[in-house]
Design a protein around this motif. Structure first.
Motif, PDB file in Angstrom:
ATOM      1  N   PHE A 244      33.831 -24.870  43.956  1.00  7.41           N
ATOM      2  CA  PHE A 244      32.997 -23.775  43.465  1.00  7.41           C
ATOM      3  C   PHE A 244      33.580 -22.421  43.847  1.00  7.41           C
ATOM      4  O   PHE A 244      33.467 -21.450  43.092  1.00  7.41           O
ATOM      5  CB  PHE A 244      31.580 -23.905  44.019  1.00  7.41           C
ATOM      6  N   PHE A 245      34.210 -22.332  45.014  1.00  3.47           N
ATOM      7  CA  PHE A 245      34.852 -21.081  45.423  1.00  3.47           C
ATOM      8  C   PHE A 245      35.932 -20.678  44.413  1.00  3.47           C
ATOM      9  O   PHE A 245      36.051 -19.498  44.050  1.00  3.47           O
ATOM     10  CB  PHE A 245      35.471 -21.244  46.811  1.00  3.47           C
ATOM     11  N   ILE A 246      36.720 -21.650  43.947  1.00  4.43           N
ATOM     12  CA  ILE A 246      37.761 -21.350  42.966  1.00  4.43           C
ATOM     13  C   ILE A 246      37.140 -20.872  41.659  1.00  4.43           C
ATOM     14  O   ILE A 246      37.599 -19.890  41.061  1.00  4.43           O
ATOM     15  CB  ILE A 246      38.637 -22.599  42.738  1.00  4.43           C
ATOM     16  N   TRP A 247      36.088 -21.546  41.218  1.00  6.73           N
ATOM     17  CA  TRP A 247      35.444 -21.163  39.955  1.00  6.73           C
ATOM     18  C   TRP A 247      34.775 -19.797  40.071  1.00  6.73           C
ATOM     19  O   TRP A 247      34.842 -18.977  39.140  1.00  6.73           O
ATOM     20  CB  TRP A 247      34.441 -22.225  39.556  1.00  6.73           C
ATOM     21  N   ASP A 248      34.141 -19.537  41.193  1.00  3.69           N
ATOM     22  CA  ASP A 248      33.501 -18.239  41.405  1.00  3.69           C
ATOM     23  C   ASP A 248      34.545 -17.131  41.474  1.00  3.69           C
ATOM     24  O   ASP A 248      34.323 -16.019  40.954  1.00  3.69           O
ATOM     25  CB  ASP A 248      32.681 -18.286  42.697  1.00  3.69           C
ATOM     26  N   ALA A 249      35.686 -17.399  42.108  1.00  2.00           N
ATOM     27  CA  ALA A 249      36.755 -16.400  42.159  1.00  2.00           C
ATOM     28  C   ALA A 249      37.318 -16.119  40.771  1.00  2.00           C
ATOM     29  O   ALA A 249      37.669 -14.975  40.443  1.00  2.00           O
ATOM     30  CB  ALA A 249      37.866 -16.884  43.093  1.00  2.00           C
ATOM     31  N   TRP A 250      37.382 -17.135  39.924  1.00  2.00           N
ATOM     32  CA  TRP A 250      37.846 -16.921  38.556  1.00  2.00           C
ATOM     33  C   TRP A 250      36.881 -16.032  37.778  1.00  2.00           C
ATOM     34  O   TRP A 250      37.294 -15.123  37.058  1.00  2.00           O
ATOM     35  CB  TRP A 250      38.030 -18.255  37.849  1.00  2.00           C
ATOM     36  N   ARG A 254      39.269 -12.717  40.842  1.00  2.00           N
ATOM     37  CA  ARG A 254      39.971 -12.640  42.122  1.00  2.00           C
ATOM     38  C   ARG A 254      41.090 -13.689  42.122  1.00  2.00           C
ATOM     39  O   ARG A 254      40.963 -14.766  42.699  1.00  2.00           O
ATOM     40  CB  ARG A 254      39.003 -12.864  43.277  1.00  2.00           C
ATOM     41  N   ILE A 255      42.177 -13.375  41.462  1.00  2.00           N
ATOM     42  CA  ILE A 255      43.267 -14.332  41.292  1.00  2.00           C
ATOM     43  C   ILE A 255      43.914 -14.670  42.635  1.00  2.00           C
ATOM     44  O   ILE A 255      44.298 -15.815  42.884  1.00  2.00           O
ATOM     45  CB  ILE A 255      44.317 -13.784  40.313  1.00  2.00           C
ATOM     46  N   SER A 256      44.027 -13.686  43.512  1.00  2.00           N
ATOM     47  CA  SER A 256      44.634 -13.947  44.827  1.00  2.00           C
ATOM     48  C   SER A 256      43.808 -14.950  45.617  1.00  2.00           C
ATOM     49  O   SER A 256      44.369 -15.814  46.322  1.00  2.00           O
ATOM     50  CB  SER A 256      44.773 -12.640  45.609  1.00  2.00           C
ATOM     51  N   ASP A 257      42.475 -14.861  45.518  1.00  2.00           N
ATOM     52  CA  ASP A 257      41.624 -15.825  46.208  1.00  2.00           C
ATOM     53  C   ASP A 257      41.842 -17.238  45.659  1.00  2.00           C
ATOM     54  O   ASP A 257      41.830 -18.221  46.425  1.00  2.00           O
ATOM     55  CB  ASP A 257      40.150 -15.440  46.046  1.00  2.00           C
ATOM     56  N   ILE A 258      42.045 -17.342  44.364  1.00  2.00           N
ATOM     57  CA  ILE A 258      42.300 -18.650  43.770  1.00  2.00           C
ATOM     58  C   ILE A 258      43.598 -19.240  44.299  1.00  2.00           C
ATOM     59  O   ILE A 258      43.669 -20.430  44.653  1.00  2.00           O
ATOM     60  CB  ILE A 258      42.349 -18.541  42.231  1.00  2.00           C
ATOM     61  N   ILE A 259      44.632 -18.430  44.385  1.00  2.00           N
ATOM     62  CA  ILE A 259      45.930 -18.912  44.881  1.00  2.00           C
ATOM     63  C   ILE A 259      45.817 -19.366  46.325  1.00  2.00           C
ATOM     64  O   ILE A 259      46.345 -20.427  46.709  1.00  2.00           O
ATOM     65  CB  ILE A 259      46.993 -17.810  44.723  1.00  2.00           C
ATOM     66  N   LEU A 260      45.121 -18.595  47.151  1.00  2.00           N
ATOM     67  CA  LEU A 260      44.932 -18.998  48.547  1.00  2.00           C
ATOM     68  C   LEU A 260      44.163 -20.313  48.626  1.00  2.00           C
ATOM     69  O   LEU A 260      44.523 -21.200  49.417  1.00  2.00           O
ATOM     70  CB  LEU A 260      44.178 -17.900  49.311  1.00  2.00           C
ATOM     71  N   ALA A 261      43.128 -20.455  47.808  1.00  2.00           N
ATOM     72  CA  ALA A 261      42.348 -21.689  47.817  1.00  2.00           C
ATOM     73  C   ALA A 261      43.201 -22.883  47.390  1.00  2.00           C
ATOM     74  O   ALA A 261      43.086 -23.974  47.968  1.00  2.00           O
ATOM     75  CB  ALA A 261      41.140 -21.545  46.896  1.00  2.00           C
ATOM     76  N   LEU A 262      44.069 -22.685  46.420  1.00  2.00           N
ATOM     77  CA  LEU A 262      44.941 -23.775  45.979  1.00  2.00           C
ATOM     78  C   LEU A 262      45.911 -24.188  47.084  1.00  2.00           C
ATOM     79  O   LEU A 262      46.230 -25.381  47.234  1.00  2.00           O
ATOM     80  CB  LEU A 262      45.714 -23.355  44.735  1.00  2.00           C
TER      81      LEU A 262
END
Length: 290
Positions: A244-250, A254-262
């Protein structure tokens, strides 16, 4: 008179005999060799890829941020992973722990049920002919395809996510366990008959040790699929979790947050695989694939 001859092993005058600490330097050489062979190659490749990423994404028209910008944008998430502002506004550590908790429940249920069904299919020809085609069909269903059905059945997102993990991870465990049971050597079965082992003794002393390498191969595949399934499921069910954090960042761009989560998702998945592989190596005494 001639002077008495010196012993052959007598040290020369003025030269003291020293003993080299071979034992203390041996482990250091092995450690250095392991570092060069196992640690250095991935570090070099990772550094090369980061440099290429930085070069490709540093332009003004780049769609993705370079690693330097990702580090700058996500620094607070990295240095403070345990913050809790209430609701879903929590640090990355809490997001990962919520996802791991769901994976633990769903995966353990899949492991127990999968090993039991695998033993049944491996032992019984009738069960194999009746259930194996069904298993082969159901295992090809994508994990997210089960989510609407589970939501309709459970009326709650939490058990629905557990069901998605369970139904995704169970198939490789069943298949590998059944293959391991069917490949038990006939000599082992004959020994069990000679010793007149009952059903539980045969299961405990013959069946499980012989099939353990296959079982842990299925468990390794299953834990990886569990982690994949929960990330996808959490994107739809919401709440606290790395998916959900990745989807919420999208949604918030917040692309940088998605990359960190990945990056965190990959590291956790790797650690889970290594944990199951280590347990399998210890249980099977090195006969399982590590």
């Amino acid at each position: 008179m001639n002077a008495p001859a010196k012993p052959l092993n007598a040290p020369a005058a003025g030269i003291s005999k020293t003993v080299k600490p071979q034992a203390s330097t041996g482990w250091a050489k092995r450690l250095g060799k392991d570092l060069v062979q196992k640690v250095l190659p991935p570090l070099v490749i990772t550094a090369f890829l980061l440099v290429v990423w930085q070069m490709l994404c540093s332009g003004t028209n780049a769609s993705l941020p370079p690693p330097s910008q990702v580090l700058e944008d996500t620094w607070e998430l990295i240095v403070d992973p345990f913050y809790d502002n209430g609701g879903t506004d929590v640090g990355m550590a809490w997001q990962l722990l919520a996802s791991l908790e769901r994976v633990a429940y769903g995966y353990l249920m899949a492991a127990v049920a999968g090993i039991a069904l695998g033993v049944l299919v491996g032992q019984s020809t009738w069960a194999m002919r009746g259930l194996d085609p069904l298993f082969q069909i159901l295992r090809t269903v994508p994990p997210l395809a089960w989510l609407p059905l589970s939501l309709a059945g459970f009326k709650d997102s939490h058990p629905s996510a557990l069901f998605v993990i369970f139904i995704t991870a169970i198939w490789p465990i069943i298949i590998n366990t059944s293959v391991g049971i069917r490949n038990i050597p006939d000599d082992y079965r004959n020994v069990a008959k000679v010793l007149r082992l009952n059903g539980w003794e045969y299961f405990q002393k013959i069946m499980l040790p012989a099939a353990a390498p296959y079982i842990f191969s299925g468990l390794r595949i299953g834990v990886g699929l569990s982690w994949l399934a929960i990330i996808a499921a959490e994107m739809l069910i919401g709440g606290v979790g790395i998916g959900f954090f990745i989807w919420d960042a999208w949604n918030a761009s917040r692309i940088s947050d998605i990359i960190l989560a990945l990056v965190y998702v990959g590291l956790v998945g790797f650690i889970l695989d290594r944990i199951v592989a280590f347990i399998g190596h210890r249980v099977t005494r090195g006969t399982s694939a590590g």
